[in-house]
Motif scaffolding. Sequence first.
Motif, mmCIF file in Angstrom:
data_model
loop_
_atom_site.group_PDB
_atom_site.id
_atom_site.type_symbol
_atom_site.label_atom_id
_atom_site.label_comp_id
_atom_site.label_asym_id
_atom_site.label_seq_id
_atom_site.Cartn_x
_atom_site.Cartn_y
_atom_site.Cartn_z
ATOM 1 N N ARG A 25 0.838 -1.197 0.000
ATOM 2 C CA ARG A 25 0.000 0.000 0.000
ATOM 3 C C ARG A 25 0.876 1.252 0.000
ATOM 4 N NH1 ARG A 25 -5.544 -0.351 2.866
ATOM 5 N NH2 ARG A 25 -6.075 -2.568 2.785
ATOM 6 N N ILE A 200 -12.436 -4.497 12.740
ATOM 7 C CA ILE A 200 -11.300 -3.580 12.768
ATOM 8 C C ILE A 200 -10.052 -4.330 13.242
ATOM 9 C CG2 ILE A 200 -12.783 -1.610 13.340
ATOM 10 C CD1 ILE A 200 -11.467 -1.660 16.164
ATOM 11 N N TRP A 217 -2.179 -6.988 5.447
ATOM 12 C CA TRP A 217 -3.321 -6.179 5.865
ATOM 13 C C TRP A 217 -4.517 -6.521 4.987
ATOM 14 C CZ3 TRP A 217 -2.935 -3.782 10.310
ATOM 15 C CH2 TRP A 217 -3.934 -2.883 10.701
ATOM 16 N N PHE A 221 -10.004 -3.598 4.235
ATOM 17 C CA PHE A 221 -9.854 -2.641 5.329
ATOM 18 C C PHE A 221 -9.116 -1.407 4.815
ATOM 19 C CE2 PHE A 221 -9.906 -5.173 9.604
ATOM 20 C CZ PHE A 221 -11.054 -5.849 9.197
ATOM 21 N N ASN A 222 -9.410 -0.239 5.412
ATOM 22 C CA ASN A 222 -8.482 0.870 5.238
ATOM 23 C C ASN A 222 -7.303 0.660 6.187
ATOM 24 O OD1 ASN A 222 -9.545 1.578 7.741
ATOM 25 N ND2 ASN A 222 -10.693 3.327 6.975
ATOM 26 N N ALA A 223 -6.284 1.506 6.106
ATOM 27 C CA ALA A 223 -5.091 1.333 6.938
ATOM 28 C C ALA A 223 -4.505 2.698 7.252
ATOM 29 C CB ALA A 223 -4.046 0.465 6.235
ATOM 30 N N MET A 224 -4.166 2.908 8.541
ATOM 31 C CA MET A 224 -3.612 4.180 8.997
ATOM 32 C C MET A 224 -2.540 3.923 10.046
ATOM 33 S SD MET A 224 -7.138 6.408 9.354
ATOM 34 C CE MET A 224 -8.025 5.072 10.163
ATOM 35 N N VAL A 248 -2.371 7.948 6.015
ATOM 36 C CA VAL A 248 -3.490 7.178 5.462
ATOM 37 C C VAL A 248 -2.980 6.450 4.226
ATOM 38 C CG1 VAL A 248 -5.834 7.262 4.561
ATOM 39 C CG2 VAL A 248 -5.099 8.931 6.285
ATOM 40 N N TYR A 249 -3.039 5.115 4.262
ATOM 41 C CA TYR A 249 -2.558 4.304 3.144
ATOM 42 C C TYR A 249 -3.635 4.160 2.073
ATOM 43 C CZ TYR A 249 1.426 2.583 5.953
ATOM 44 O OH TYR A 249 2.567 2.483 6.694
ATOM 45 N N GLY A 277 -7.048 0.039 11.320
ATOM 46 C CA GLY A 277 -7.824 0.000 10.091
ATOM 47 C C GLY A 277 -9.077 -0.814 10.308
#
Length: 330
Positions: A25, A200, A217, A221-224, A248-249, A277
């Motif tokens: 990412r 999450i 990951w 999901f989002n990823a931070m 923020v990926y 995330g």
Amino acid sequence: MPAITADTLTLPRLPELSESATSWRGVRRIVPARRFLEGEGFQVRRPFPGVDLSLADPFLLLDHMGAVEYGPGEAKGAPWHPHRGFETVTYIIDGAFEHTDSIGGGGLITDGATQWMTAGAGILHNEMPPQELVAKGGLFHGVQLWVNLPRELKLVRPRYQDIEARDAALLSSVDGGALVRVIAGTLAGHDGPGVTYTPITYLHATVSPGARLAMPWPEDFNAMVYVLSGRGTVGPERRPLEEGQLAVYGPGAAITMRAADTQPANSPTGWEILVLGGQPIREPIARYGPFVMNTREEIIQAIEDFQAGRLGQIPAEHLAHRTSADEKLT
């Protein structure tokens, strides 16, 4: 930093990820936290909500409290106030917070422990520094995360989870240079103790100077990454990220980050970061102070229910600490 530590050489290792075959990412955005006053007047740094809340979905808010060295009489908290429609997750790294709520949950959160409160249909709670911290002062450092609930779970029955520091799943990076504490969700087949309604993953990692941390990951999901202290770089492009900043990926199947070779004096053990995330809910959000629902009409109903006492009652022994929330919501 009293948050639980361990010898990384004795821990399960994260899988080694191929540099060429892995879909890494990239970093979409770097967001600086802004400063706000909360509760009785304690300062927080808040990277979100911001301009684009959808980037954080299903998370609603992240408040970084401290690190601060309180003098005698300086420690403050958030007296009795209501919530509905989401969950609050309070992770204390240094110092302590006392939690009490209208369903009987509560206790002292300290040194790596987490308090997970599902407000759901409605709850009143009280978050205050213990009297010893107020009287003597001392170090305090913690984080509060708000996790949204989908429409069908907005009015779920409230619940409380007391997660001790020793309950977190502990993992090591491939080379042993990073310690990862899994508070909630799953990382490489290892489950954290937090029981979530919304899917999450929530981690706290300490990355030694110069060490690299890479992990698979979930692609949905989002990823931070948020920096608690220290400095490093994120993503395959190695974008700089330091204390009080959120990365923020973008899309992909794995994330990578690296601690700087030298760290500031306030981060002697390395780069301290939160990695989080989740699966976006993608529903309309209506929010007013302590209430997060889907429509304005539901917010009005939440205010009316609070004023009518339908969100719970403050235990009689705590009425002296009642907040001014009644006046604020009238």
